[in-house]
Design a protein around this motif. Structure first.
Motif, mmCIF file in Angstrom:
data_model
loop_
_atom_site.group_PDB
_atom_site.id
_atom_site.type_symbol
_atom_site.label_atom_id
_atom_site.label_comp_id
_atom_site.label_asym_id
_atom_site.label_seq_id
_atom_site.Cartn_x
_atom_site.Cartn_y
_atom_site.Cartn_z
ATOM 1 N N LYS A 182 0.771 -1.153 -0.034
ATOM 2 C CA LYS A 182 0.083 -0.002 0.081
ATOM 3 C C LYS A 182 0.938 1.169 -0.124
ATOM 4 O O LYS A 182 1.988 1.203 0.428
ATOM 5 N N PRO A 183 0.421 2.157 -0.474
ATOM 6 C CA PRO A 183 1.153 3.712 -0.615
ATOM 7 C C PRO A 183 1.169 4.151 0.749
ATOM 8 O O PRO A 183 0.443 3.820 1.752
ATOM 9 N N ASP A 186 -1.446 9.276 0.869
ATOM 10 C CA ASP A 186 -2.712 9.117 0.195
ATOM 11 C C ASP A 186 -2.599 9.831 -1.192
ATOM 12 O O ASP A 186 -3.176 9.419 -2.401
ATOM 13 N N GLY A 236 -0.177 7.715 -3.285
ATOM 14 C CA GLY A 236 -1.121 7.351 -3.871
ATOM 15 C C GLY A 236 -1.910 8.029 -4.806
ATOM 16 O O GLY A 236 -1.285 9.147 -4.889
ATOM 17 N N PHE A 254 -4.245 3.522 3.031
ATOM 18 C CA PHE A 254 -2.778 4.120 2.744
ATOM 19 C C PHE A 254 -2.495 4.127 4.290
ATOM 20 O O PHE A 254 -3.065 4.265 5.025
#
Length: 414
Positions: A182-183, A186, A236, A254
């Motif tokens: 996941k990043p 955001d 993200g 995130f």
């Protein structure tokens, strides 16, 4: 034309109220979620001859209506709130406002953060357009579950020790990406604002001249850092306040957000699945900054400037800033609040019982000074953001930067 017509107008010569027991009605225009209606009722009980009518609206609607009334020379309220990013727009028309230094503001100046107070004054420092209310000191919001999955510490003190520089911020983000997929942050805007919000100079100088083309300017530094984080794969593609972003906050899409103090109130009310999963830590010193906040001003149309000022001074006093914080999460700019027991022991269930108020208080005191923004701050800001979004979609960073400067120059020349 509106700006010129406002600046040409003269202010009301009256600088004091009639005093005594005269019946006085004060119209107060505010915006957003505040507790000012409740506080106004308290003031009316203590001052039976004063009636305060509070009108609240959305921020954009509020500021446009106020600007229109001031331009027309009639219809403005006795008291008006001004959001910090709108401040320079109204400073250009300071002749339509009371100088609060003439009404007693110097007597309370030492109660507030220096940088917050300075931002409410003109460039010469001899005209105060508003008394300080809330501020938006930034901190690192982070998901403990994602940090734990990535093998990072989860206790705020340990996180602060680990993520203590822009380089360490990037390294933590890369570990989150590698271990969780996941990043870290955001959006490209949040990566960009890391350095931008902490910059002493941004897009314009007080003469309205564009600074983007200057060698080594702070905005380019912020731009390059955002590009660096994006190229590392830790940024993200969410956009703040969209349903997708809200779902990301709620579901943990995130790991971190560089948010202001006011964000925690939104999170508490809109991310029910995330209760107990977020914590807050101070940011690296290089990222210490303010994002948001407001002032209370007195348009010179008022027939009761002193009565209006007396209420405003009471409204933003340390005791009442504490009440606004407890009621609506408006983060105080009066420094004595930070030592009040009710402030220091204000546990947040959403943040796992953490006392987040002290984190933001520390962040507020790490900020060096006020940042000049100027009337055309937002249009120029949007052009740089457009460039960064293009980079995320495959655009060349340097070509996009140069194109953003050209668009910004065209905006300034209009």
């Amino acid at each position: 034309m509106l700006v010129f017509s406002l600046a040409a107008c003269n202010s009301n010569d009256s600088t004091s109220g009639d005093g005594g027991d005269e019946e006085v009605t004060l119209n107060f225009w505010a915006f957003g979620a505040t507790n000012y209606e409740e506080l106004a009722k308290e003031y009316e009980k203590e001052n039976p001859n004063v009636t305060i009518k509070v009108r609240s609206a959305e921020a954009a609607e509020h500021h446009d209506a106020l600007f229109t009334a001031l331009s027309a020379g009639s219809g403005a309220p006795d008291i008006a709130a001004l959001e910090v990013d709108q401040l320079d727009r109204f400073k250009e028309a300071q002749g339509r406002f009371e100088n609060l230094y003439d009404l007693g503001a110097k007597d309370v100046q030492d109660q507030y953060l220096d940088w917050k107070w300075e931002a409410g004054a003109n460039q010469e420092g001899d005209f105060l357009i508003g008394l300080p209310t809330d501020i938006g000191p930034k901190a690192l919001y982070y998901r403990t579950d994602l940090f734990e999955e990535a093998g990072l510490p989860t206790e705020p003190a340990e996180v602060e020790s680990l993520i203590n520089s822009p380089e360490a911020f990037k390294e933590a983000g890369m570990k989150v990406k590698e271990e969780t997929g996941k990043p870290f942050v955001d959006s490209i805007e949040m990566a960009y604002r890391a350095y931008l919000d902490a910059s002493e100079k941004t897009y314009l100088n007080p003469d309205g001249e564009l600074l983007l083309g200057e060698e080594g300017n702070d905005v380019k530094k912020a731009y390059d850092y955002a590009v660096e984080l994006d190229e590392a794969g830790i940024v993200g593609k969410l956009e703040m306040w969209t349903p997708e972003w809200a779902n990301g906050v709620n579901k943990g899409e995130f790991a971190a957000e560089l948010g202001a103090g006011w964000l925690k109130g939104w999170m508490e009310g809109n991310a029910p699945d995330a209760v107990g999963k977020w914590r807050v830590a101070t940011l690296p010193t290089e990222f210490a900054a303010n994002w948001g906040g407001s002032y209370i001003s007195i348009p010179s149309e008022t027939e009761h400037p002193q009565e209006a000022y007396d209420f405003v001074e009471w409204l933003v006093s340390p005791d009442n800033q504490l009440k606004s914080f407890q009621s609506k999460g408006l983060f105080p700019s009066a420094t004595s609040v930070y030592d009040m027991e009710e402030f220091k022991t204000n546990e947040d269930e959403f943040f796992g019982g953490q006392v987040t108020s002290t984190v933001f208080a520390e962040a507020a005191q790490d900020i060096d000074g006020a940042v000049f923004k100027g009337v055309k701050y937002f249009p120029v800001h949007q052009e740089v953001l457009n460039a960064l979004h293009n980079v995320q979609e495959g655009g060349d960073p340097e070509k996009e930067w140069k194109a953003a400067i050209k668009r910004a120059e065209d905006l300034i020349d209009r």
